[in-house]
Design an enzyme around this catalytic site. Structure first.
Site, mmCIF file in Angstrom:
data_model
loop_
_atom_site.group_PDB
_atom_site.id
_atom_site.type_symbol
_atom_site.label_atom_id
_atom_site.label_comp_id
_atom_site.label_asym_id
_atom_site.label_seq_id
_atom_site.Cartn_x
_atom_site.Cartn_y
_atom_site.Cartn_z
ATOM 1 N N ASP A 53 0.849 -1.210 0.000
ATOM 2 C CA ASP A 53 0.000 0.000 0.000
ATOM 3 C C ASP A 53 0.881 1.256 0.000
ATOM 4 O O ASP A 53 0.706 2.151 -0.829
ATOM 5 C CB ASP A 53 -0.911 0.049 1.235
ATOM 6 C CG ASP A 53 -1.909 -1.092 1.300
ATOM 7 O OD1 ASP A 53 -3.108 -0.843 1.166
ATOM 8 O OD2 ASP A 53 -1.484 -2.264 1.470
ATOM 9 N N THR A 150 -7.242 -4.823 0.259
ATOM 10 C CA THR A 150 -6.024 -5.281 0.954
ATOM 11 C C THR A 150 -6.244 -6.667 1.573
ATOM 12 O O THR A 150 -5.317 -7.477 1.635
ATOM 13 C CB THR A 150 -5.611 -4.249 2.034
ATOM 14 O OG1 THR A 150 -5.539 -2.973 1.385
ATOM 15 C CG2 THR A 150 -4.261 -4.559 2.627
HETATM 16 N N1 LIG Z 1 -17.561 -1.410 6.895
HETATM 17 C C1 LIG Z 1 -17.411 -1.247 5.587
HETATM 18 N N2 LIG Z 1 -18.468 -1.217 4.803
HETATM 19 C C2 LIG Z 1 -18.317 -1.070 3.507
HETATM 20 N N3 LIG Z 1 -17.145 -0.937 2.868
HETATM 21 C C3 LIG Z 1 -16.046 -0.961 3.619
HETATM 22 C C4 LIG Z 1 -16.134 -1.117 5.001
HETATM 23 N N4 LIG Z 1 -14.876 -1.128 5.473
HETATM 24 C C5 LIG Z 1 -14.065 -0.965 4.424
HETATM 25 N N5 LIG Z 1 -14.764 -0.852 3.296
HETATM 26 C C6 LIG Z 1 -14.223 -0.568 1.971
HETATM 27 O O1 LIG Z 1 -14.411 -1.620 1.112
HETATM 28 C C7 LIG Z 1 -13.209 -1.869 0.372
HETATM 29 C C8 LIG Z 1 -13.140 -3.315 0.129
HETATM 30 O O2 LIG Z 1 -14.243 -3.608 -0.625
HETATM 31 P P1 LIG Z 1 -14.362 -5.005 -1.212
HETATM 32 O O3 LIG Z 1 -15.479 -5.015 -2.158
HETATM 33 O O4 LIG Z 1 -13.024 -5.413 -1.740
HETATM 34 O O5 LIG Z 1 -14.707 -5.869 0.049
HETATM 35 S S1 LIG Z 1 -14.378 -7.378 0.293
HETATM 36 O O6 LIG Z 1 -12.978 -7.485 0.715
HETATM 37 O O7 LIG Z 1 -14.649 -8.137 -0.938
HETATM 38 O O8 LIG Z 1 -15.316 -7.759 1.343
HETATM 39 C C9 LIG Z 1 -12.088 -1.410 1.238
HETATM 40 O O9 LIG Z 1 -11.044 -0.923 0.448
HETATM 41 P P2 LIG Z 1 -9.506 -1.210 0.822
HETATM 42 O O10 LIG Z 1 -9.315 -0.563 2.183
HETATM 43 O O11 LIG Z 1 -8.801 -0.499 -0.265
HETATM 44 O O12 LIG Z 1 -9.289 -2.678 0.816
HETATM 45 C C10 LIG Z 1 -12.745 -0.331 2.077
HETATM 46 O O13 LIG Z 1 -12.493 0.957 1.597
#
Ligand SMILES: Nc1ncnc2c1ncn2[C@@H]1O[C@H](COP(=O)(O)OS(=O)(=O)O)[C@@H](OP(=O)(O)O)[C@H]1O
Ligand SMILES: [Mg+2]
Length: 382
Positions: A53, A150
């Site tokens: 990152d 991530t």
């Molecule tokens: N609580 C909550 N609710 C909704 N969304 C959230 C939440 N927490 C995080 N995020 C954001 O979601 C990004 C990851 O989304 P994904 O679609 O990859 O989720 S998953 O890993 O498949 O479950 C992730 O992005 P990255 O931090 O870049 O991985 C977050 O920005």
């Protein structure tokens, strides 16, 4: 006409994301084979952040600043230097410095300039923290998610490097690097179960991850392109075998595949299962980490992406900007659950988002889903 606009920006963005994808592949390989220890930390919201990152953010920030001038570049990005600057993160910072310099050394292979001499830790921290723009309605802002998904990255699964350019509130360029998403059509759908169940896949089947692709587009072009990731010491010769991608033409819900986040914490799986049933979707959901979901729609590998975060969660612009433009220019439709366009003008959050996000390959499926949200919402617990 916006056709000829942003040519330089797009060209540089694709090359920078390309370099970042190779950086990530290298770090991910190291993480999975456990030669790298202590290479990730938890942020204040307990989400993980890794060497990749920070290294990607530093690398892309340095390239954009060098190319367009520090004073002319506003970058809105996910990471800050808080954790990395702490005395107990000294080893981590050392690895980031090494990773960034190794990556930037390769810049000439990608048609970009490399630093005259290796960057020191101060310059690298500075490059990371330069991405602290708050965005907003006016002017140009680059929007970067250095490693989107991530969690997927740490699991050896899907993740993306996402870079977009916003000009006066509109996303005008979208670039999505998907290091673990091979060019091959349908790959994501066919490989879904093993991807999630066997994070070590990359070790048992070396080479299979080392394909990957980059998708990119420009607002108003009506086109989205895909390039394969380069391997070995090959030089990037533009357009690097780019081919056009297009959304799926499926309109029949029974034949449609819908994607959603893997983690129940990030979307309400029960609500989307209800929606899917009401709309007549028959296939089981394709759960994929990161903006690779948008890439899957833009490539025509899936038809629908739905995300309904818990009430109170505010979606960030870097998690959507590049993906939304790619789906739109590839022929698809993306709105919030009320059918309104996403608003990238309000700073780092998608303010005013109505309940969730719905991306579809076409208007017919999109209308059906929006209609079904209205019908199911009141009986849901959201
Ligand atoms: N609580 C909550 N609710 C909704 N969304 C959230 C939440 N927490 C995080 N995020 C954001 O979601 C990004 C990851 O989304 P994904 O679609 O990859 O989720 S998953 O890993 O498949 O479950 C992730 O992005 P990255 O931090 O870049 O991985 C977050 O920005
Ligand atoms: Mg993200």
């Amino acid at each position: 006409m916006e056709d000829d606009k942003y040519t330089t920006e797009l060209n540089v963005a694709v090359r920078a994301v390309h370099m970042a994808c190779l950086l990530c592949q290298k770090v991910q390989k190291g993480l999975l084979s456990s030669t790298f220890v202590d290479q990730f930390k938890s942020k204040d919201d307990s989400s993980p952040v890794t060497v990749a990152d920070w290294s990607v953010q530093a690398t892309i920030s340095w390239i954009l600043s060098e190319t367009f001038g520090c004073d002319n570049v506003s970058i809105v990005a996910e990471e800050d230097v808080q954790t990395l600057s702490k005395p107990e993160s000294a080893n981590l910072l050392e690895v980031v410095v090494k990773t960034v310099n190794e990556c930037l050394n390769e810049a000439p292979r990608f048609g970009l300039k490399c630093p005259a001499q290796a960057l020191g830790s101060t310059q690298i921290l500075e490059a990371i923290s330069r991405c602290n723009s708050a965005g907003g309605p006016f002017g140009k802002h680059w929007v970067l998610d250095p490693v989107d998904g991530t969690v997927g990255f740490l699991r050896g699964s899907q993740y993306a490097v996402a870079l977009a350019l916003i000009n006066n509130s509109k996303v005008v360029i979208g670039v999505l690097g998907c290091p673990n998403y091979p060019i091959k059509n349908d790959w994501l759908v066919k490989n879904q179960p093993p991807c999630q169940a066997t994070p070590e896949l990359s070790l048992t089947n070396p080479g299979m991850w080392e394909e990957g692709c980059i998708l990119y587009t420009r607002r108003g072009s009506g086109e989205a392109w895909m390039q394969p990731l380069l391997h070995g010491n090959k030089k990037l010769i533009w357009p690097n075998s780019a081919k056009l991608v297009r959304v799926s033409s499926i309109e029949d819900p029974e034949l449609a595949t819908f994607c959603e986040p893997v983690e129940q914490a990030n979307t309400n799986h029960a609500f989307t299962a209800g929606l899917a049933h009401n709309v007549g979707l028959r296939k089981k959901p394709l759960r994929v980490h990161s903006m690779v979901k948008y890439a899957a729609i833009a490539r025509g590998d899936a038809e629908i992406f739905m995300k309904f975060a818990r009430a109170g969660y505010k979606e960030k612009i870097w998690d959507h900007a590049a993906g939304v433009l790619l789906v739109q220019e590839a022929g698809g439709v993306v709105t919030d659950a009320g059918g309104r366009a996403l608003d990238f003008s309000k700073g780092i959050y998608l303010e005013g988002l109505d309940r969730g996000i719905i991306a579809c390959c076409g208007a017919k499926l999109h209308e059906k889903i929006i209609g079904s949200v209205y019908a199911s919402w009141d009986s849901s617990n959201l």
